[in-house]
Design a protein around this motif. Structure first.
Motif, PDB file in Angstrom:
ATOM      1  N   ARG A  19       0.859  -1.204  -0.009  1.00 21.08           N
ATOM      2  CA  ARG A  19       0.160  -0.081  -0.114  1.00 21.08           C
ATOM      3  C   ARG A  19       0.933   1.363   0.031  1.00 21.08           C
ATOM      4  O   ARG A  19       1.967   1.260   0.496  1.00 21.08           O
ATOM      5  CB  ARG A  19      -0.810   0.072   1.252  1.00 21.08           C
ATOM      6  CG  ARG A  19      -1.898  -1.187   1.142  1.00 21.08           C
ATOM      7  CD  ARG A  19      -3.239  -0.946   2.348  1.00 21.08           C
ATOM      8  NE  ARG A  19      -2.478  -1.104   3.764  1.00 21.08           N
ATOM      9  CZ  ARG A  19      -2.887  -0.066   4.604  1.00 21.08           C
ATOM     10  NH1 ARG A  19      -3.783   0.997   4.250  1.00 21.08           N
ATOM     11  NH2 ARG A  19      -2.248  -0.023   5.821  1.00 21.08           N
ATOM     12  N   ALA A  20       0.387   2.299  -0.625  1.00 24.95           N
ATOM     13  CA  ALA A  20       1.280   3.561  -0.786  1.00 24.95           C
ATOM     14  C   ALA A  20       1.590   4.007   0.688  1.00 24.95           C
ATOM     15  O   ALA A  20       0.633   3.905   1.367  1.00 24.95           O
ATOM     16  CB  ALA A  20       0.330   4.517  -1.419  1.00 24.95           C
ATOM     17  N   ALA A  21       2.646   4.714   0.992  1.00 32.29           N
ATOM     18  CA  ALA A  21       3.022   5.288   2.200  1.00 32.29           C
ATOM     19  C   ALA A  21       2.034   6.185   2.693  1.00 32.29           C
ATOM     20  O   ALA A  21       1.713   6.119   3.880  1.00 32.29           O
ATOM     21  CB  ALA A  21       4.413   5.735   2.079  1.00 32.29           C
ATOM     22  N   ASP A  22       1.693   7.025   1.940  1.00 33.21           N
ATOM     23  CA  ASP A  22       0.441   8.036   2.546  1.00 33.21           C
ATOM     24  C   ASP A  22      -0.745   7.307   3.033  1.00 33.21           C
ATOM     25  O   ASP A  22      -1.383   7.986   3.874  1.00 33.21           O
ATOM     26  CB  ASP A  22       0.112   9.144   1.402  1.00 33.21           C
ATOM     27  CG  ASP A  22       1.197   9.898   1.045  1.00 33.21           C
ATOM     28  OD1 ASP A  22       2.196  10.077   1.782  1.00 33.21           O
ATOM     29  OD2 ASP A  22       1.151  10.807  -0.081  1.00 33.21           O
ATOM     30  N   TYR A  32       1.025  -5.007   3.307  1.00 31.00           N
ATOM     31  CA  TYR A  32       1.336  -5.725   1.934  1.00 31.00           C
ATOM     32  C   TYR A  32      -0.026  -6.272   2.007  1.00 31.00           C
ATOM     33  O   TYR A  32      -0.554  -6.908   2.771  1.00 31.00           O
ATOM     34  CB  TYR A  32       2.304  -6.790   2.171  1.00 31.00           C
ATOM     35  CG  TYR A  32       3.824  -6.203   2.129  1.00 31.00           C
ATOM     36  CD1 TYR A  32       4.401  -6.291   0.933  1.00 31.00           C
ATOM     37  CD2 TYR A  32       4.489  -6.213   3.469  1.00 31.00           C
ATOM     38  CE1 TYR A  32       5.707  -5.517   0.865  1.00 31.00           C
ATOM     39  CE2 TYR A  32       5.817  -5.997   3.267  1.00 31.00           C
ATOM     40  CZ  TYR A  32       6.364  -5.598   2.267  1.00 31.00           C
ATOM     41  OH  TYR A  32       7.777  -5.018   2.227  1.00 31.00           O
ATOM     42  N   THR A  33      -0.480  -6.468   0.682  1.00 36.49           N
ATOM     43  CA  THR A  33      -1.608  -7.438   0.077  1.00 36.49           C
ATOM     44  C   THR A  33      -1.097  -8.725  -0.255  1.00 36.49           C
ATOM     45  O   THR A  33       0.072  -8.978  -0.309  1.00 36.49           O
ATOM     46  CB  THR A  33      -2.113  -6.699  -1.166  1.00 36.49           C
ATOM     47  OG1 THR A  33      -1.317  -6.705  -1.926  1.00 36.49           O
ATOM     48  CG2 THR A  33      -2.792  -5.280  -1.029  1.00 36.49           C
ATOM     49  N   GLY A  95       5.791 -15.971   8.020  1.00 36.87           N
ATOM     50  CA  GLY A  95       6.015 -15.621   6.907  1.00 36.87           C
ATOM     51  C   GLY A  95       5.708 -13.943   6.672  1.00 36.87           C
ATOM     52  O   GLY A  95       6.309 -13.559   5.896  1.00 36.87           O
ATOM     53  N   ARG A  96       5.049 -13.538   7.739  1.00 36.63           N
ATOM     54  CA  ARG A  96       4.700 -11.882   8.118  1.00 36.63           C
ATOM     55  C   ARG A  96       5.844 -11.283   8.690  1.00 36.63           C
ATOM     56  O   ARG A  96       6.261 -10.198   8.394  1.00 36.63           O
ATOM     57  CB  ARG A  96       3.294 -11.808   8.648  1.00 36.63           C
ATOM     58  CG  ARG A  96       2.179 -12.007   7.767  1.00 36.63           C
ATOM     59  CD  ARG A  96       0.957 -12.051   8.862  1.00 36.63           C
ATOM     60  NE  ARG A  96      -0.123 -11.878   8.175  1.00 36.63           N
ATOM     61  CZ  ARG A  96      -1.023 -12.629   7.429  1.00 36.63           C
ATOM     62  NH1 ARG A  96      -0.452 -14.073   7.599  1.00 36.63           N
ATOM     63  NH2 ARG A  96      -2.075 -12.664   6.863  1.00 36.63           N
ATOM     64  N   GLY A 189       3.551  -6.787  21.394  1.00 35.15           N
ATOM     65  CA  GLY A 189       4.699  -6.249  20.866  1.00 35.15           C
ATOM     66  C   GLY A 189       4.791  -5.852  19.514  1.00 35.15           C
ATOM     67  O   GLY A 189       5.471  -4.937  19.264  1.00 35.15           O
ATOM     68  N   ILE A 190       4.270  -6.740  18.830  1.00 36.16           N
ATOM     69  CA  ILE A 190       4.560  -6.675  17.211  1.00 36.16           C
ATOM     70  C   ILE A 190       3.393  -5.842  16.780  1.00 36.16           C
ATOM     71  O   ILE A 190       2.178  -5.852  16.955  1.00 36.16           O
ATOM     72  CB  ILE A 190       4.705  -7.958  16.650  1.00 36.16           C
ATOM     73  CG1 ILE A 190       5.834  -8.422  16.947  1.00 36.16           C
ATOM     74  CG2 ILE A 190       4.610  -7.567  15.113  1.00 36.16           C
ATOM     75  CD1 ILE A 190       6.026 -10.095  16.345  1.00 36.16           C
ATOM     76  N   PRO A 191       3.553  -4.636  16.183  1.00 43.29           N
ATOM     77  CA  PRO A 191       2.208  -3.824  15.549  1.00 43.29           C
ATOM     78  C   PRO A 191       1.655  -4.496  14.377  1.00 43.29           C
ATOM     79  O   PRO A 191       2.028  -5.499  13.810  1.00 43.29           O
ATOM     80  CB  PRO A 191       2.834  -2.313  15.174  1.00 43.29           C
ATOM     81  CG  PRO A 191       4.384  -2.402  15.563  1.00 43.29           C
ATOM     82  CD  PRO A 191       4.666  -3.867  15.883  1.00 43.29           C
ATOM     83  N   GLY A 192       0.134  -3.916  14.687  1.00 44.83           N
ATOM     84  CA  GLY A 192      -0.655  -4.526  13.309  1.00 44.83           C
ATOM     85  C   GLY A 192      -0.040  -4.472  12.221  1.00 44.83           C
ATOM     86  O   GLY A 192      -0.584  -5.271  11.289  1.00 44.83           O
ATOM     87  N   PHE A 193       0.590  -3.501  11.715  1.00 47.93           N
ATOM     88  CA  PHE A 193       0.854  -3.053  10.322  1.00 47.93           C
ATOM     89  C   PHE A 193       1.776  -4.218   9.868  1.00 47.93           C
ATOM     90  O   PHE A 193       2.234  -4.461   8.697  1.00 47.93           O
ATOM     91  CB  PHE A 193       1.571  -1.790  10.137  1.00 47.93           C
ATOM     92  CG  PHE A 193       2.524  -1.171  10.745  1.00 47.93           C
ATOM     93  CD1 PHE A 193       3.872  -1.632  10.990  1.00 47.93           C
ATOM     94  CD2 PHE A 193       2.302  -0.484  12.142  1.00 47.93           C
ATOM     95  CE1 PHE A 193       4.888  -1.292  11.823  1.00 47.93           C
ATOM     96  CE2 PHE A 193       3.404  -0.034  12.879  1.00 47.93           C
ATOM     97  CZ  PHE A 193       4.634  -0.363  12.920  1.00 47.93           C
ATOM     98  N   LYS A 194       2.493  -5.075  10.945  1.00 50.35           N
ATOM     99  CA  LYS A 194       3.474  -6.095  10.437  1.00 50.35           C
ATOM    100  C   LYS A 194       2.503  -7.556  10.609  1.00 50.35           C
ATOM    101  O   LYS A 194       2.669  -8.453  10.119  1.00 50.35           O
ATOM    102  CB  LYS A 194       4.610  -6.247  11.373  1.00 50.35           C
ATOM    103  CG  LYS A 194       5.468  -5.111  10.952  1.00 50.35           C
ATOM    104  CD  LYS A 194       6.741  -5.144  11.740  1.00 50.35           C
ATOM    105  CE  LYS A 194       7.424  -6.361  11.994  1.00 50.35           C
ATOM    106  NZ  LYS A 194       8.748  -5.947  12.888  1.00 50.35           N
ATOM    107  N   LEU A 195       1.759  -7.420  11.737  1.00 45.00           N
ATOM    108  CA  LEU A 195       0.897  -8.806  12.066  1.00 45.00           C
ATOM    109  C   LEU A 195      -0.472  -8.463  12.714  1.00 45.00           C
ATOM    110  O   LEU A 195      -0.668  -7.965  13.839  1.00 45.00           O
ATOM    111  CB  LEU A 195       1.866  -9.637  13.046  1.00 45.00           C
ATOM    112  CG  LEU A 195       1.159 -10.849  13.430  1.00 45.00           C
ATOM    113  CD1 LEU A 195       0.878 -12.146  12.403  1.00 45.00           C
ATOM    114  CD2 LEU A 195       1.940 -11.219  14.731  1.00 45.00           C
TER     115      LEU A 195
END
Length: 487
Positions: A19-22, A32-33, A95-96, A189-195
């Motif tokens: 996804r775009a940074a903005d 990531y999709t 994998g994530r 500990g791990i943010p949702g944008f990674k997991l």
């Protein structure tokens, strides 16, 4: 349609769309999709099926990577999932969040020959996400139910992996955790944008469906001592991880506004899970409108800087004493952070946190140079005289790693054997401590490490416990004469 392998000569390596940074700066969704079927098969077909697969050798779990890449390229996804899950209890999570650029993908022969690595992690994620969607992931039904029980202290990735393996053997398993959700650092500990947390929650639900008794808000030493649990179970596994933050050792480190990384990340994750977080509501753990400086260069530091961006910080800087090539964190994460607006200040270290009206206001730092390599082979950073500079910082986050808590005191068990670093001492083969029937695995033995290593250690500990309990059962049923001969 089945693909032929070795397609790296005509297909370039490619990650799933990002996804775009903005767009992604405004939420905590994964960036990531997923791969579509055709793209996953194409990427898997780039594998050259090495005779000696370095990707597999350099995976802590020794996953059968070439095999499930081949099956994915052939469209045989159910078989690919069977192979992938045979060595890994949570492949969609690894994998994530695995640093593939430092492990399997970094060791790929194609990467070494400059053809571009096979995107192993993304294909691994695709296989198991597909398995969940298709209903192929099923709760465990042991072939034989055993009378013996095992207690596991710590419901992070190591404890979860061990619980699953022990249920496969048919043992009664109770999973104890002091927090209100299963998953440990995977949740808090791990943010949702990674997991995204639903990925962890469905694993937790699967364990419960498989017959694992999960006891949350249970603190060993408060609700029961280690001795009590030893009386309750035939074997115990300690898989608590390491949670004690390494603090800053500079003047001003105790000022309001100077935070340990895990406290900051836990507050953000709890908020996104829908919990009430008074310290966030008060502004203490909210980066909005603040100049933020994160000190450290590991994956936790990357999680902090990217979280601060999403919370609306005025500026976010990462201060690290070495250069980018020598940082321990994933280079892929650094790239993502830069895209999102993080400013990296390489070769710089803090000297003090300066206050204004009793709160953190600035970080005074000094430029560093890399000198002679130390015993680990890394160049030692040394300060450059007269190079001091200041950074505005109303929030300073220390992401300097983690150490073990004092488990003998916490557990009310002074005889629990520890090393001089505070980690637990175990037999390197069985993973049992000097206390009979008490095993340990993961970061509490190894020190702060990766999720994939925790999964590996949890699996190994489960096998050590199985061997121990089988030997005990055999000894209990052996005729008296046989026992005398054995002794």
């Amino acid at each position: 349609m089945a693909r032929k392998m070795m397609q790296f000569t005509r297909l370039r390596g490619d990650m799933p769309d990002k996804r775009a940074a903005d767009e992604r700066r405004d939420d905590f969704d994964e960036i990531y999709t997923g791969f579509a079927d055709d793209r996953a098969a194409d990427q898997a077909s780039r594998c050259e099926q090495c005779g000696i697969p370095f990707c597999q050798v350099h995976c802590p779990l020794h996953n059968n990577i070439p095999d499930w890449l081949l099956l994915t390229a052939q469209g045989r996804l159910r078989e690919a999932y069977a192979v992938s899950s045979s060595t890994n209890n949570m492949p969609e999570i690894c994998g994530r969040i695995c640093p593939q650029d430092r492990l399997c993908e970094g060791s790929c022969v194609l990467e070494q020959s400059r053809h571009g690595t096979v995107t192993i992690g993304a294909v691994e994620k695709f296989i198991t996400d597909t398995a969940w969607e298709q209903g192929w992931v099923q709760a465990i039904t042991p072939i034989e139910e055993r009378d013996q029980s095992v207690g596991i202290i710590g419901a992070g990735p190591g404890g979860m992996a061990a619980a699953e393996q022990l249920r496969r053997h048919g043992y009664k398993v109770t999973l104890y955790d002091r927090y209100d959700r299963i998953g440990g650092l995977l949740i808090y500990g791990i943010p949702g944008f990674k997991l995204e947390k639903t990925v962890v929650e469905r694993r937790a639900a699967l364990l419960a469906e498989s017959g694992v008794d999960i006891r949350l808000n249970f603190e060993v030493g408060r609700d029961a001592t280690l001795a009590d649990l030893r009386q309750t179970h035939d074997a115990l596994l300690i898989a608590t991880g390491v949670y004690k933050a390494r603090g800053l050792s500079v003047p001003g480190a105790g000022l309001p506004g100077v935070l340990p990384a895990l406290e900051y990340l836990t507050a953000s994750n709890r908020l996104n899970l829908g919990d009430s977080v008074p310290a966030f509501d008060s502004g203490d753990l909210d980066a909005a409108g603040k100049d933020v400086v994160v000190i450290g260069g590991g994956d936790t530091a990357m999680d902090c800087v990217r979280t601060a961006i999403r919370q609306g910080a005025t500026s976010v800087k990462c201060l690290y004493r070495r250069d980018q090539a020598n940082m321990p964190g994933s280079q892929r994460e650094v790239t993502n952070a830069i895209e999102e607006g993080v400013d990296f200040v390489w070769l710089a270290a803090p000297e003090a946190v300066v206050d204004k009206d009793g709160r953190a206001a600035e970080v005074r730092a000094v430029r560093m140079r890399l000198g002679i390599a130390d015993a680990t082979g890394r160049q030692a950073p040394t300060p450059i005289d007269g190079s001091q500079f200041r950074l505005p910082a109303q929030m300073v986050i220390a992401a300097l790693g983690f150490e073990p808590e004092d488990l003998p005191t916490l557990f009310g068990e002074p005889d629990l054997p520890v090393t001089r670093w505070g980690t637990l001492k175990v037999d390197s083969h069985s993973l049992m401590t000097d206390m009979d029937g008490v095993f340990a695995a993961g970061d509490i033995v190894r020190g702060a490490s990766l999720v994939v290593w925790a999964v590996r250690d949890g699996r190994d500990a489960a096998e050590g416990i199985h061997d121990y309990l089988q030997a005990r059962a055999a000894a209990a049923t052996a005729p008296t004469g046989d026992m005398a001969l054995a002794s």
